[in-house]
Design an enzyme around this catalytic site. Structure first.
Site, mmCIF file in Angstrom:
data_model
loop_
_atom_site.group_PDB
_atom_site.id
_atom_site.type_symbol
_atom_site.label_atom_id
_atom_site.label_comp_id
_atom_site.label_asym_id
_atom_site.label_seq_id
_atom_site.Cartn_x
_atom_site.Cartn_y
_atom_site.Cartn_z
ATOM 1 N N HIS A 1 -81.457 29.025 -3.851
ATOM 2 C CA HIS A 1 -81.647 29.650 -5.397
ATOM 3 C C HIS A 1 -81.037 30.820 -5.161
ATOM 4 C CE1 HIS A 1 -84.448 28.741 -8.765
ATOM 5 N NE2 HIS A 1 -83.850 29.815 -9.088
ATOM 6 N N GLU B 1 -78.714 25.350 -9.804
ATOM 7 C CA GLU B 1 -78.027 25.771 -11.250
ATOM 8 C C GLU B 1 -76.464 26.469 -10.774
ATOM 9 O OE1 GLU B 1 -80.267 28.269 -13.585
ATOM 10 O OE2 GLU B 1 -81.622 26.828 -14.139
ATOM 11 N N TYR C 1 -83.839 24.906 -20.729
ATOM 12 C CA TYR C 1 -84.454 25.971 -21.498
ATOM 13 C C TYR C 1 -84.563 25.986 -23.000
ATOM 14 C CZ TYR C 1 -86.213 27.679 -17.169
ATOM 15 O OH TYR C 1 -86.966 27.662 -15.928
ATOM 16 N N ARG D 1 -92.321 22.921 -6.283
ATOM 17 C CA ARG D 1 -90.945 23.274 -5.814
ATOM 18 C C ARG D 1 -90.675 24.549 -5.423
ATOM 19 N NH1 ARG D 1 -86.077 24.228 -9.877
ATOM 20 N NH2 ARG D 1 -84.216 24.459 -8.376
ATOM 21 N N GLU E 1 -87.087 22.693 -13.930
ATOM 22 C CA GLU E 1 -87.692 23.497 -14.386
ATOM 23 C C GLU E 1 -87.798 23.281 -16.056
ATOM 24 O OE1 GLU E 1 -85.580 27.516 -13.775
ATOM 25 O OE2 GLU E 1 -85.490 26.732 -11.569
ATOM 26 N N ASN F 1 -82.708 21.604 -15.057
ATOM 27 C CA ASN F 1 -83.363 22.814 -15.539
ATOM 28 C C ASN F 1 -82.869 22.864 -17.275
ATOM 29 O OD1 ASN F 1 -84.376 23.012 -12.954
ATOM 30 N ND2 ASN F 1 -83.060 24.960 -12.833
#
Ligand code: GAL
Length: 459
Positions: free
Chosen positions: A119, A165, A296, A75, A367, A294
């Site tokens: 992005h 995002e 985290y 990606r 991600e 994504n």
């Protein structure tokens, strides 16, 4: 061994500004990140993506490294200002050529390209002349840019992500001002977010009308979200945690599945939250072929009962005064170099939350990863903590699949150390160590571990 479904997609991810460098080569125009990095105090040590990983010149070697670890998919993002230096008008042939060669190189090595159209590196002209994402006109500009990309690359690219995002663009770029374009406001994030959503919808509309049938690809959006676990069993804290996830994720996911914002946001944000025209609603509803996520970190969420406006104790809460949620972390939770808490089960709970709310959509984790500072010792990088992190998160992904979630793939962030936005080069997320002086790449222990995992389809 934790086995994954046979067709599970194993990938890794990067983005243009974070790795390409060559900021003013090949006819590229400046982006808001090129400009933001020149503002004193905005990026650690005054660093920038001018050179970054020099991927623009080294992409063939980088693809070899990808091949070495057996990636199924890669990606990356396209820098809008390489395709349209001013954000509008005729495509720049050198920009088209660069991405075309990268795509061909990937395909020649049996690596499937997953392409993100945005992005965060907006052409600077669109910011200076048009106020960037605050101007409704940007939805048409973005769609025109996307059209160029579909036309030139869509014969070979079958997986498109419109935006990466939008939450970060809105909150960090227009609310807290810590990312480009560096604005601070309690209303602009909602306006920027609104236009990001419209831009996504317009681009998807073009793809579906002009290209999808003949090119046979899929298109979606990638949203980011941390998990919010209720701090106690009280009803108030459970509601606070739910509210926090809605302000984070449902803000952008409800419109693309259902054509509207979450009720809790409409009620609390009031007239700072724009409303969609009928046309935009229609284009937004069902405008994603998959759920790009994504993820985290995790935090505890409590209701802010004392009514104080300053609710954010720690972390990434968004506009907390609109939510009345207090965020904390457990002291015993281990943290990455970004101070993000490592809580693998939070990933599973979030996947299950998405599965439930959006009716079992196909999900791709676009991600997940962690920053640790380990560097080379005698030519080797022993990042066992990253291996442990990945094992933990992938185990919970595996469990989510066993529980019925339609998780189809996983892209590790990141393929190599890179320019980590406001933190500059100090935060290392890669499974390849990069020496930013010599541009030497060294596979870390995690790269070898990931290669084995891909080969075995599990670990
Ligand atoms: C994401 C972002 C990436 C990367 C990562 C780690 O929010 O999409 O570009 O920086 O975080 O911080």
């Amino acid at each position: 061994m934790k086995a994954f479904p046979e067709k599970f997609l194993w990938g890794s991810a990067t983005s243009s500004y974070q790795i390409e460098g060559a900021w003013n080569e090949g006819g590229k125009g400046p982006s808001i990140w090129d400009a933001f990095c020149t503002v004193p105090g905005r990026v650690a040590r005054g660093e920038s993506g001018e050179v970054a990983c020099d991927h623009y010149h080294r992409f063939k070697d980088d693809v070899k490294l990808m091949k070495n670890i057996g990636l199924h998919a890669y990606r990356f993002s396209i820098a809008w200002a390489r395709i349209q230096p001013n954000g509008r008008g005729k495509p720049n042939p050198d920009g088209i050529r660069f991405y075309s060669e990268l795509i061909d190189e990937l395909l020649a090595n049996d690596i499937v390209p997953w392409v993100t159209l945005y992005h965060w590196d907006l052409p600077l002209a669109l910011q200076m002349e048009n106020d960037g994402w605050l101007n409704p006109q940007i939805a048409d500009d973005f769609a025109a840019y996307a059209d160029i990309c579909f036309e030139h690359f869509g014969d070979r690219v079958k997986n498109w992500i419109t935006l990466n995002e939008p939450w970060v663009v809105s909150i960090l770029g227009y609310g807290q001002g810590v990312f480009a374009p560096g604005r601070t406001s309690n209303s602009e994030p909602y306006l920027a977010g609104h236009n990001l959503l419209r831009a996504h919808a317009y681009a998807v509309d073009i793809y579906r009308r002009k290209y999808q049938a003949k090119q046979g690809g899929q298109i979606g959006i990638t949203n980011n979200c941390d998990w919010r676990e209720p701090a106690t069993d009280s009803q108030e804290d459970k509601e606070a945690a739910q509210r926090a996830v809605e302000f984070f994720l449902a803000w952008f996911a409800d419109p693309v599945y259902c054509g509207q914002y979450p009720k809790v946001m409409v009620a609390r944000v009031k007239d700072r939250l724009p409303s969609f025209s009928d046309k935009d609603k229609g284009l937004l509803k069902n405008s994603t072929d998959f759920f790009g996520l994504n993820h985290y970190a995790t935090m505890l969420a409590a209701n802010n009962t004392n009514g104080s406006r300053k609710t954010e104790v720690y972390g990434n809460g968004g506009l907390s005064e609109d939510q009345d949620v207090l965020l904390t972390v457990k002291k015993e939770w281990e943290k990455t170099d970004m101070h993000w808490a490592i809580v693998p089960w939070g990933c599973r709970k979030l996947l299950e939350w998405i599965d439930d709310r959006y009716g079992r959509p196909p999900i791709y984790i676009t991600e997940n990863g962690c920053a640790f500072p380990e560097g080379p010792v005698d030519g080797k990088v022993d990042d066992q903590r990253r291996v442990d992190f990945l094992k933990g998160y992938l185990s919970e992904c595996n469990q989510a699949i066993a529980n019925g979630v339609d998780l189809r793939g996983y892209f590790l962030w990141s393929f190599m150390d890179n320019f980590e936005w406001a933190s500059g080069y100090s935060k290392r997320f890669g499974i390849h160590y990069v020496d930013f002086e010599t541009q030497e790449r060294i596979p870390k222990a995690s790269a070898f571990w990931y290669a084995d995992t891909i080969r075995n389809n599990g670990f």
